[in-house]
Structures are given as C-alpha cells and as structure tokens.
Scaffold this active site. Structure first.
Site, PDB file in Angstrom:
ATOM      1  N   HIS A  15       1.171  -0.867  -0.114  1.00  0.00           N
ATOM      2  CA  HIS A  15       0.069  -0.061   0.106  1.00  0.00           C
ATOM      3  C   HIS A  15       0.950   1.518  -0.572  1.00  0.00           C
ATOM      4  O   HIS A  15       0.421   2.314  -0.509  1.00  0.00           O
ATOM      5  CB  HIS A  15      -0.927   0.045   0.766  1.00  0.00           C
ATOM      6  CG  HIS A  15      -1.925   0.687   1.367  1.00  0.00           C
ATOM      7  ND1 HIS A  15      -3.096   0.950   0.500  1.00  0.00           N
ATOM      8  CD2 HIS A  15      -2.159   2.389   2.021  1.00  0.00           C
ATOM      9  CE1 HIS A  15      -3.895   2.392   0.795  1.00  0.00           C
ATOM     10  NE2 HIS A  15      -3.034   2.915   1.588  1.00  0.00           N
ATOM     11  N   HIS A  33     -10.789   1.958  -1.475  1.00  0.00           N
ATOM     12  CA  HIS A  33     -11.100   1.758   0.273  1.00  0.00           C
ATOM     13  C   HIS A  33     -11.542   0.993  -0.096  1.00  0.00           C
ATOM     14  O   HIS A  33     -13.256   0.883   0.508  1.00  0.00           O
ATOM     15  CB  HIS A  33     -11.381   3.093   1.148  1.00  0.00           C
ATOM     16  CG  HIS A  33     -11.159   3.368   2.710  1.00  0.00           C
ATOM     17  ND1 HIS A  33     -11.633   3.131   3.710  1.00  0.00           N
ATOM     18  CD2 HIS A  33      -9.246   3.171   2.590  1.00  0.00           C
ATOM     19  CE1 HIS A  33     -10.469   3.471   4.561  1.00  0.00           C
ATOM     20  NE2 HIS A  33      -9.466   4.121   3.818  1.00  0.00           N
TER      21      HIS A  33
END
Lengths: 243, 752
Positions: B51, B97
């Site tokens: 990430h 998300h």
C-alpha cells in the site's frame, strides 16, 4: 437593508446563501460567527443549512446554545426577521422559536432532489411576493426533514395559518408520493405566530439562477427585501424574479 | 504489556506476523546491522507494505505519461495539479478504500471519502466535488444489499456533512466482486496556480506540528494488514482495523488548514492517512532529503497508556502533520484554536537523514529514511497470460440465437442494475452544496462552474471491468477513451487523468499480467489522446478465498469547459430535433451487457478501438458543441445504440421525449441494436444545423449518419422496437429501488 448569515462550525450552505444575497440579488450581507455576540445591526438573520457541530447529538441541538443564538433569540422576540433554512430550521425548532421538530426521514435515508412546494399563505414577509397556491420548484437535501408535532400543535398551526409551504406534486397536489420525508401534513415550512420567524427544509439559495434548474427561490428572498423596504405588497408584484 | 518490552530485538517470526517475507526481514537486518525492535518493525512493515511502497507496481507505473504543458504537479505528491489558466489550477486524485468498505461498509466508505478530501486540501486546494466509482457483487449474493446500503450511506454521511458535493460516479454489479467490493473515491479542488503546498520538509530545526483529532487505537495496521494482503473470509474479526470517521472535525480541519494557508506559516503539509504519523513524517522527510525527529510523548492521544507502537501506527482519521516555519508556532495554534482544534509541536526537522522517535525519555525508533522509502523493496514480478485466455475470448456468434421480441430485450437490459438509473444511490448525496453544480449526477459527465470565472470543470469516471477481464489492454484503452468521450459529450476538453488500479494479488503471474497489460493500455490511450496521468493509486490483493476480482483500472477524467454555459447534457431537448450518430457501428457483441444479461455469457473480446478514430470523433463532437450546434450528446456504451437512444429519451429530469429512428439492416439485429462498438456518440440538433455538423464530420473523416428525429412519447426504432417512453422509464427507474427495497423488507422482518 443588511442581511446577516450565521456561520456555525459545520455550516455548509452559508456561502451559498451569501452568494444568492450578494452576487445574485446584489444586497449587502455579513457573516455572523457563532462565537460572536453582536448582530452588527442586520435587518434579517439567516441560519443556513449544513451540519452545525456535526449534528451528532440531534440536528440543531448544539447550535442552539452557541453565543450568537442568544442574540438571535432576543432579536426574534423583538420582532426581527429570522429565517432558518434546513439545518437552520432545525436550530429554530430546538431553540423554541418555532413549534415542532424535525426527525429522520420516513425511509431513514438522506434525500437530495428537486421538490415542489405549494405556497399556502402570502401574508408574511417571506412569501408575500408569491401567489397563494403557487407551486415553487426548490431543491431539498436532508436526512432529518420529517416535520412532526403533537396533534394540538398541528391543529394550532393550521388554525393560525402558520404552514407556509407544503410538499406537493408538479400539479400542486399534496399527496403521500409527493412527500419526500414523511412530514406530517406534507409540511415543508412554518412561520411562528408573530410571522417574523420562518423555517423551511427546501433550499431557496440553491434555486436562484436558471442554470440551477430553477430560480423560484428568488421569490422568497425578494419578498424579504421588499418587506424590509416597507413597500406595499401590491406594488411589489412588479418586482419580477430573475434579471 | 509494559511498553519497554517493545524495545527488544525481534526475530523472523515477528516479521512474518507483520507481513514481511523472510527475505525482506533479512534485508532489513543487513541494512541496519542489527535486528530492529518491535516499534521499528511496525514502522518498516507499513512503509514496506504494498500500500505504501508500491513495491510491485512501481516499475510499471513509470511507463505512464505524466507530463504536459498544463502539469504543475505530477505523481508523487498527495494529489496531482493541472493548470487551468488565468492563475488557477485544479488538484485531484482518486483513491481506493476497498477492504475497509467490505469489512465495515459505512465507516470504510466514509473514511475513504475523508482521506481523499485531505489529500486534495493538503495541496492548498478547496475541494469542490467528489465522485465515487463503486463495484458491488451480484444482487443474488446475500451480502450485496447490506454493502450497497452501507457504502452509499457512508459516502453520503461523510461528504454531505463536510459540505463537498458528490456530483457523479459509476456503479456496476458483478459476481466477481461478491466478496471484495470496490470503493474508489475521487476529489477535485481549486487553488491558485502559484500557491501549491507540497509535502516536502525543509529547514533543519523547523517545528513539526500535529493538527486535528487526537490519536486513538483505531485502524492500527490498516495499510499493511488490511490493504496489502488478501482476505481469508475473516471480515468480522478485522473490523477493529477499520477507522472511524468524524466528518465534522474534517470540516473544521479543512477550514482551518485553508485559512492557515493564506498566511506564510507552512513549509510542508501532509495528511496522516494510511500508516498515520509514520508515513506522513517519513515521506515529508524523504521528499526533502532530510531527517525527522518525533517526541511521541507530545502526541495528543485519545486513550490512556498508548504505546509508542500504537501512536506511530494508528490510522485515526482527521489528522494532519505539517512543518511550520520556525517562529510561526503561535500563528498556527491561533488559527486552529479558532476552529476549536489542537495544534501541537511534536518534533522537528533534522539533517541526519534518520527517522527517530522518542518516548518516555528513550529513543524507541532509529531508522534511515532512505531505507523506508527509496530503498524499500521493489519487485518486477513475473507476469503470464492466463492459460484459458484463448478459450474465454472465443465467441461464435452463429451459436448465439437471436431473440424475437426486441422490445422485451430492451426492457430487460434497462432493468439490468448496470444500466438502470442510479438515482437510488445519488439521491442520498448532496450534489448541490457550494452552489457550483451545473450538471449533477445522471448525465455522461458532471459539470461545475468555477466561481468568479467563465470556466467550468467536467468530470467523469469510468471502467468496464468485463472488457478488462476479456482483454485488459483493450479494456484499459477503452476506459480512458470512454472517460474522455463522456467529458467531451458534456462539452469539456479532457486535460488530465487520475487512475485507481484495482487488481488481485500481484504474486499471481496472471494478475500481474492483467496489471501490466492495463498499464500499457492506459499509457497508449493517454499518449494518443495527449493526456497526462498526474496522480493515482494501486490497490492489489483484491481477492477472497483465492479468487481475484475482474481487473478494474478505474479512470477519472478531468475536462475544462470555457465558457461554462456551453455545457451539454445527454437527454433530448426539443421535439423535431434531428438525431444523428457520430462514428461507426460494427458487428461486435463480445463482452457486452447484452450477451451477459440476455444470454448469460461472458465471452469474446471487447469492442475494437482505434485511438486515431476516437480522437477524431471526440474532436467533431467538441467542435460542434463549441459552435453551438448540438442540443444533446450522449456516449454510446453498455447496451449499445438502442439503450443509448432510450437513455436520451428517458433521462430528462422532467419530461421524457420520444424518438423515431430508422437503422439500416446491415448486420445481425442484436449487434446493430445492442453491440457496444466504441467511438460513437448520439447527438440531437436543430434541423438547420445538420448540414454544418455533416460538413464538420466530413472534414475529419468521421462517419455521421442521420438516424431520425425527436418526436412524440414513444421510442421507435424501425422496424424492431416500439415502446412507450413511460414504460422504458418505469423499468429503468425502478430496477435498483426494487432490488434494494427487498432488503428493507428483510431488515424489518429481522427486527420485528
């Protein structure tokens, strides 16, 4: 005349209201910060839409206790014009300046859409440039716009002709389908007994230019301006909305 | 546990628990010349996570074009910035998300919106619009309704409260997302072109200030454990890793930051997003090639007894870290105090190139900044086309029987959740606040005016993941082309792209192949259409129980429209207007919605696309709009020409208008009506403008065919389709509410 727009922490439509007043109607306006205690000599106070203090407790429940509200309540009690839009309507109910309360929408969801509202009464500073029964197109956007009050209060509101706006369909009929949030009696806006404090859920500041899809909201702003200028309602119908 | 135990050296077991591979742990120990302690391991694990480090994608992302005359800030900052002239610029970015939204749909989606808003106002821009690109599973799946309900409420709950309008997006439903939905949020803001704030630390000794909410124990390891690994069906137990949003504080933070940015007090500023205090401080120091020291005792905490490990890794929302000019501390505190927010000095900029953190009078972490950023692992992972690709791409049209009742087919397609009205979703979003929304949700692209100018912004987001599944390269090309086409249909000139690349596990060669192909597709399309990719996000590990999602390289397109009053919408406006088609229809049905809905098949290859043709079609449309020739323009996409015509008839916000058109029977009827050939636009115009449009098209060599005219209250496509517009509208408008209200009935049954 001078407009005052209260800015609570979490007010969102404050600048949109100011835009409508200053840029579209070319009238002077000031921001009234929630921590202030001076109304700066304004002639009308607007409590704008938004989520004051996040509305985490109950819509408007916190804003009602902010320092500026003490002065707004005094101003209203002296007959000053106070106008609550959406969250501002909720604040006015919480502050006891208007009867009833606004609770979660019937289907428990936020709704943003164009609405049709019928003008029920025109003998107020907020609606006197409208025709009785006239249908205005003004958008709504709220999660807690379902107007409720006990039976006695509702009966009194109707008797005193305090219901100024009702949700209707495009043909002016106050049906269940035309009611976007479950408000009792399709009520979209009410005025106090003194007819100087007005709250409504629709956002007239978002209907002030044709490209917005409607400029019907201008009629409400122009009513207030004309009323403040003290001219008779009959002459004022000549002040056409738009430019 | 006593926090001092955190300072003991860790072993490989701890490292693997933190998501590091044994090789990565060895590399870390070698670089440090010792084993890290647990606090340091936590820091490294988030900074080296997929990430934060983009370790599997970095080598490929470099291939994307990111420069151009308008680019003021390309990738590498919190958001990209594009010049729009007259001293103004726009900052924008899209971000995913996904896993948090599957685990806890309301908060996951809400904090996704919160994060992307901060990324944009960090740059000094006032956010003026949000778009959302959503992918859910099939309505047959038991969790889908719950997820739709929660995600939509979460996006609305946050965006509405912050006071930034949600003006558009796209939503698709596909069984491939049953257990891994996608929530991609885009924000755009406006700022002065000469006053961009960046996250580059400078000035040794300058104070590092923490502003916004207090730090709590929420969201610890969101980046490394939730976003950088696949699910194994443990949604419930991962709930504590999802953050909780507070949009009211975000609104205050936004206003306070923008107010402070008017003064000359900020050197650098960054949102504390994924990996919180750690990544914001490390990344600011890295960009400035400096060091940073943090005194964790000074960090405002929400809970008592938080350990340094928790303070560094918390992903509590609504926090920002800034480097202030020395001596301006009080100025910063005053502005934040006005908005009832805290601003605390928690450290300072150093020249030692180290990330150092102290707690309780002891140094608890000491790591080279470079090791955490530039020297983080980078992988060029193996990529291989799936072995069944040929079989999946095969489509024998002669084996597909043609239906007889074309009216019924059209109605069935309009009832497909992918084509149906998304009003049930966007009615829950405030699309009007800030008073700039010229065209809101429900047309090809959203249009916003920029106050005080004659400019408008045109926004669209797009990706057909079925195309990408069948051919990721072509699918990605089409995603870019269609997003641009949508912007053009509204009258905008496309000027910049941000992408959100959602894929399965990069450790699978087949997924890596999809990723690389998609990158190449985006690259080629952006080069051909002269579009820079100025920001973006990669989301890997979108997998559940070993199944990857369909590759979904979501493209958000930003266009400029001047004057803004020249905007166009997709619906027919006037009885008697001529209806025409720009572009050419081919006999193509591969990967179409028709094939999936009517024949239950996902097969074949996506429609053919030639970027040179695409450019010309867009140019004709844009020039026609600028000359004021067109009353409407609508991109032909899923569902083909028949569905596009139906949409032109029924999407008018007030009154549906009918159409009578004739199509030459030049191919299979189903391909003619429902094939999804690219580079096509349906336009309507006054008859007197027809000759001029035809000439424009001819000049550029674009096919332009008169199809018929706007007339009556029925959609008639001779000789196959003849339906009342009201019937089309009813099916199209009720498709989503009908499916969602089922959920409400179930909910009440459960509660009652």
């Amino acid at each position: 005349m001078r407009w005052g727009v209260v800015v609570f922490p979490g007010s969102n439509d404050d600048q949109d209201t100011l835009w409508a007043i200053e840029q579209v109607l070319c009238e002077p306006a000031v921001r009234l910060w929630h921590k202030d205690t001076d109304l700066q000599g304004v002639d009308v106070v607007v409590l704008p839409g938004g989520f004051s203090y996040g509305d985490y407790l109950r819509c408007g429940a916190m804003a009602r206790f902010s320092p500026i509200m003490e002065k707004v309540i005094e101003f209203a009690n002296r007959g000053g014009l106070v106008w609550g839009i959406c969250n501002g309507f909720q604040v006015l109910c919480e502050a006891g300046l208007l009867p009833g309360a606004l609770v979660r929408n019937r289907d428990r969801r936020f709704v943003c859409a164009m609405s049709y509202v019928r003008v029920e009464e025109t003998d107020t500073p907020f609606t006197h440039l409208c025709r009785r029964g006239e249908v205005l197109r003004i958008p709504i956007k709220h999660g807690e716009g379902c107007y409720v009050a006990d039976a006695a209060t509702l009966e009194r509101l109707e008797r005193n002709r305090q219901v100024l706006l009702r949700y209707v369909d495009s043909n002016g009929r106050a049906t269940r389908e035309a009611n976007p949030n479950g408000s009792l009696g399709n009520i979209a806006g009410v005025v106090n007994e003194g007819r100087n404090v007005f709250g409504l859920m629709p956002h007239p500041e978002h209907a002030v230019e044709k490209w917005m899809g409607s400029d019907d909201g201008l009629k409400l702003f122009q009513s207030v301006i004309a009323a403040q200028r003290g001219a008779g309602a009959a002459d004022l119908t000549a002040v056409a909305p738009g430019h | 546990m006593n926090w001092e135990q955190l300072l003991r050296p860790v072993d490989e077991y701890h490292a693997i628990e933190h998501g590091l591979t044994p090789e990565e742990f060895e590399r870390l120990c070698r670089a440090l010349g010792r084993a890290p302690n647990l606090v340091e391991l936590g820091v490294v694990s988030v900074m080296w996570s997929e990430h934060c480090s983009y370790k599997s994608s970095r080598v490929h992302l470099r291939k994307l074009p990111s420069t151009g005359p308008r680019v003021l800030q390309g990738p590498g900052e919190n958001a990209g910035v594009i010049d729009i002239g007259d001293g103004l610029a726009v900052a924008f970015k899209i971000e995913s998300h996904n896993h948090p939204s599957y685990v806890e749909p309301y908060q996951g989606a809400a904090t996704g919106v919160g994060g992307i808003l901060r990324d944009v106002f960090t740059m000094g821009a006032r956010p003026i619009a949000i778009l959302d690109s959503l992918r859910f599973g099939s309505f047959d799946h038991p969790r889908t309704r719950y997820l739709v309900e929660g995600v939509v409420a979460g996006i609305g709950g946050y965006g509405n409260c912050v006071g930034v309008p949600t003006v558009g997006g796209d939503t698709y439903f596909d069984a491939g997302y049953n257990a891994n939905i996608l929530v991609n949020a885009f924000t755009i803001g406006v700022l002065p072109a000469n006053r961009i704030f960046r996250a580059r630390a400078a000035g040794v000794g300058n104070p590092v200030m923490y502003v916004g909410s207090k730090t709590g124990r929420d969201g610890i390891h969101g980046a490394s454990l939730l976003a950088s690994a696949e699910f194994r069906g443990e949604a419930e137990e991962k709930r504590p890793t999802v953050q909780v949003g507070d949009p009211f504080t975000e609104k205050l933070l936004l206003e306070a930051c923008l107010e402070l940015m008017e003064q000359d007090a900020i050197v650098a500023i960054q949102d504390m997003g994924a990996a919180g205090l750690t990544s914001s401080s490390v990344e600011m120091a890295a960009r400035g090639q400096l060091g940073i020291w943090l005194d964790l005792d000074r960090v405002p905490t929400r809970a008592q007894g938080m350990t340094p490990y928790e303070i560094l890794l918390s992903e509590s929302q609504e926090r920002m870290l800034l480097v202030a000019r020395a001596g301006c501390e009080d100025q910063v505190r005053d502005v934040f105090a006005k908005w009832d927010l805290e601003a605390v000095v928690v450290g300072r900029v150093t020249d030692d190139g180290l990330f150092r953190a102290s707690y309780g009078g002891r140094e608890v972490a000491r790591l080279p900044i470079a090791l955490l950023t530039d020297e983080a692992p980078v992988y060029d992972r193996p990529a291989r086309a799936p072995s069944d690709l040929d079989a999946r791409q095969r489509l024998r049209l002669e084996e597909i029987p043609q239906p007889h009742d074309w009216n019924a087919v059209l109605l069935q397609l309009l009832d497909s959740p992918n084509l149906a009205s998304k009003s049930w979703i966007y009615r829950q979003y405030d699309s009007l606040v800030r008073g700039n929304t010229v065209v809101g949700p429900g047309s090809d692209a959203a249009v916003l005016r920029i106050k005080g100018t004659d400019k408008g912004l045109v926004l669209s987001v797009d990706c057909n993941s079925r195309y990408c599944l069948q051919d990721p390269y072509v699918g990605a090309v089409i995603a870019v082309a269609e997003a641009a086409r949508n912007v053009v249909c509204a009258g905008g000139e496309p000027i910049g792209v941000t992408d959100c690349l959602n894929f399965g596990s990069p450790e699978k060669p087949e997924v890596m192949w999809q990723f690389v192909e998609a990158i190449h597709g985006i690259r080629d399309a952006c080069i051909a259409l002269r579009l820079p990719v100025v920001s973006g996000n990669v989301s890997f590990y979108n997998e559940t129980e070993g199944h990857s999602i369909p590759p979904t390289p979501t493209i958000a397109m930003v266009g400029l429209l001047e004057p803004v009053r020249a905007f166009t919408t997709q619906w027919f406006k006037n009885e008697g207007d001529v209806i025409a088609l720009l572009g050419q229809t081919r006999e193509e049905l591969g990967a179409s919605e028709y094939l999936a809905v009517i024949h239950g098949q996902v097969a074949g290859v996506p429609p053919w696309i030639d970027l040179a043709v695409e450019r010309k079609v867009q140019e004709v449309c844009l020039r026609a709009i600028r000359e004021g020739l067109l009353a409407s323009a609508h991109d032909v996409s899923e569902g083909g020409l028949a569905v596009a015509l139906a949409e032109c008839c029924i999407t008018h916000p007030e009154a549906a208008l009918g159409a009578v058109v004739e199509l030459p029977a030049s191919m299979r009827t189903d391909a003619l009506l429902f094939g999804e050939s690219q580079s096509r636009i349906v336009v309507s115009l006054k008859r007197r403008n027809w000759a001029r449009l035809r000439d424009l098209a001819q000049q550029l060599g674009v096919p332009c065919t008169m199809l018929g005219e706007v007339r009556g209250r029925r959609l008639v496509i001779h000789p196959w389709i003849d339906v009342e517009c009201s019937a089309l509208r009813e099916v199209w408008a009720s498709a989503l509410p009908r499916r969602m209200e089922l959920a409400a009935v179930h909910d009440e049954a459960r509660q009652g």
